[in-house]
Scaffold this motif. Structure first.
Motif, PDB file in Angstrom:
ATOM      1  N   LYS A 155     -10.790   0.235  -8.500  1.00  0.00           N
ATOM      2  CA  LYS A 155     -11.778   0.090  -8.499  1.00  0.00           C
ATOM      3  C   LYS A 155     -12.767  -0.914  -7.642  1.00  0.00           C
ATOM      4  N   GLU A 156     -12.468  -2.002  -8.434  1.00  0.00           N
ATOM      5  CA  GLU A 156     -12.756  -3.430  -7.907  1.00  0.00           C
ATOM      6  C   GLU A 156     -11.962  -3.401  -6.831  1.00  0.00           C
ATOM      7  N   MET A 157     -11.161  -3.049  -6.291  1.00  0.00           N
ATOM      8  CA  MET A 157     -10.026  -3.340  -4.934  1.00  0.00           C
ATOM      9  C   MET A 157     -10.638  -1.849  -3.932  1.00  0.00           C
ATOM     10  N   ASN A 158     -11.631  -1.031  -4.241  1.00  0.00           N
ATOM     11  CA  ASN A 158     -11.873  -0.663  -3.489  1.00  0.00           C
ATOM     12  C   ASN A 158     -11.976   0.754  -3.183  1.00  0.00           C
ATOM     13  N   HIS A 159     -10.483   1.479  -4.326  1.00  0.00           N
ATOM     14  CA  HIS A 159      -9.715   1.705  -3.919  1.00  0.00           C
ATOM     15  C   HIS A 159      -8.807   2.207  -2.460  1.00  0.00           C
ATOM     16  N   ILE A 160      -8.075   0.932  -2.442  1.00  0.00           N
ATOM     17  CA  ILE A 160      -7.281   0.266  -0.708  1.00  0.00           C
ATOM     18  C   ILE A 160      -6.003  -0.427  -1.788  1.00  0.00           C
ATOM     19  N   CYS A 161      -4.832  -0.169  -1.544  1.00  0.00           N
ATOM     20  CA  CYS A 161      -4.333  -0.795  -1.713  1.00  0.00           C
ATOM     21  C   CYS A 161      -4.184  -2.443  -0.986  1.00  0.00           C
ATOM     22  N   LYS A 162      -3.642  -3.364  -2.121  1.00  0.00           N
ATOM     23  CA  LYS A 162      -3.927  -4.527  -1.539  1.00  0.00           C
ATOM     24  C   LYS A 162      -2.500  -4.907  -0.995  1.00  0.00           C
ATOM     25  N   ASN A 163      -1.629  -3.962  -0.842  1.00  0.00           N
ATOM     26  CA  ASN A 163       0.568  -4.307  -0.099  1.00  0.00           C
ATOM     27  C   ASN A 163       0.400  -3.740   1.185  1.00  0.00           C
ATOM     28  N   CYS A 164      -0.423  -2.461   0.986  1.00  0.00           N
ATOM     29  CA  CYS A 164       0.103  -1.868   2.514  1.00  0.00           C
ATOM     30  C   CYS A 164      -1.481  -1.130   2.819  1.00  0.00           C
ATOM     31  N   ASN A 165      -2.772  -1.587   2.463  1.00  0.00           N
ATOM     32  CA  ASN A 165      -3.887  -1.512   3.084  1.00  0.00           C
ATOM     33  C   ASN A 165      -4.048  -0.160   3.115  1.00  0.00           C
ATOM     34  N   GLY A 166      -3.271   0.793   1.590  1.00  0.00           N
ATOM     35  CA  GLY A 166      -3.424   2.262   2.180  1.00  0.00           C
ATOM     36  C   GLY A 166      -4.444   2.630   0.995  1.00  0.00           C
ATOM     37  N   GLU A 167      -4.570   4.464   0.440  1.00  0.00           N
ATOM     38  CA  GLU A 167      -5.224   4.526   0.072  1.00  0.00           C
ATOM     39  C   GLU A 167      -4.759   4.321  -1.720  1.00  0.00           C
ATOM     40  N   ILE A 168      -4.905   4.425  -2.408  1.00  0.00           N
ATOM     41  CA  ILE A 168      -4.849   4.471  -4.100  1.00  0.00           C
ATOM     42  C   ILE A 168      -5.429   5.862  -4.354  1.00  0.00           C
ATOM     43  N   VAL A 169      -4.836   6.508  -5.084  1.00  0.00           N
ATOM     44  CA  VAL A 169      -5.412   7.439  -5.987  1.00  0.00           C
ATOM     45  C   VAL A 169      -5.274   7.405  -7.626  1.00  0.00           C
ATOM     46  N   LYS A 170      -5.826   8.264  -8.125  1.00  0.00           N
ATOM     47  CA  LYS A 170      -5.471   8.239  -9.844  1.00  0.00           C
ATOM     48  C   LYS A 170      -3.935   9.052 -10.114  1.00  0.00           C
ATOM     49  N   ARG A 171      -3.157   8.347 -10.607  1.00  0.00           N
ATOM     50  CA  ARG A 171      -1.470   8.033 -11.045  1.00  0.00           C
ATOM     51  C   ARG A 171      -1.986  10.183 -11.937  1.00  0.00           C
ATOM     52  N   PRO A 172      -0.950  10.706 -11.496  1.00  0.00           N
ATOM     53  CA  PRO A 172      -0.765  11.711 -12.924  1.00  0.00           C
ATOM     54  C   PRO A 172      -0.411  11.218 -13.278  1.00  0.00           C
ATOM     55  N   LYS A 173      -0.682  11.516 -14.745  1.00  0.00           N
ATOM     56  CA  LYS A 173       0.472  11.666 -16.372  1.00  0.00           C
ATOM     57  C   LYS A 173       1.466  12.540 -16.120  1.00  0.00           C
ATOM     58  N   ARG A 174       2.514  11.748 -16.967  1.00  0.00           N
ATOM     59  CA  ARG A 174       3.647  11.896 -17.635  1.00  0.00           C
ATOM     60  C   ARG A 174       3.853  12.565 -19.131  1.00  0.00           C
ATOM     61  N   ASP A 175       4.514  13.381 -19.497  1.00  0.00           N
ATOM     62  CA  ASP A 175       4.376  13.645 -20.542  1.00  0.00           C
ATOM     63  C   ASP A 175       6.368  13.103 -21.409  1.00  0.00           C
TER      64      ASP A 175
END
Length: 59
Positions: free
Chosen positions: A36-56
């Motif tokens: 949220k602090e990075m405004n959903h932008i990856c600091k490494n590639c400048n791409g969009e970050i989205v909610k990660r799926p959860k693994r069982d």
């Protein structure tokens, strides 16, 4: 298979496989606060970050 990293790449907070987290298309992983602090932008590639799926974790 998606690489489920175990810590935030920005603040190094520990992340479980069922933790809420953000991820980019290169699998850079961030905790919810950093994402949220990075405004959903990856600091490494400048791409969009989205909610990660959860693994069982039982499998």
């Amino acid at each position: 298979m998606l690489d489920m990293k175990i810590e935030c790449e920005k603040c190094e907070t520990k992340l479980e496989h069922d933790s809420d987290a953000f991820i980019c298309s290169f699998e850079c992983t961030y905790c919810m606060n950093c994402g949220k602090e990075m405004n959903h932008i990856c600091k490494n590639c400048n791409g969009e970050i989205v909610k990660r799926p959860k693994r069982d974790v039982r499998h």
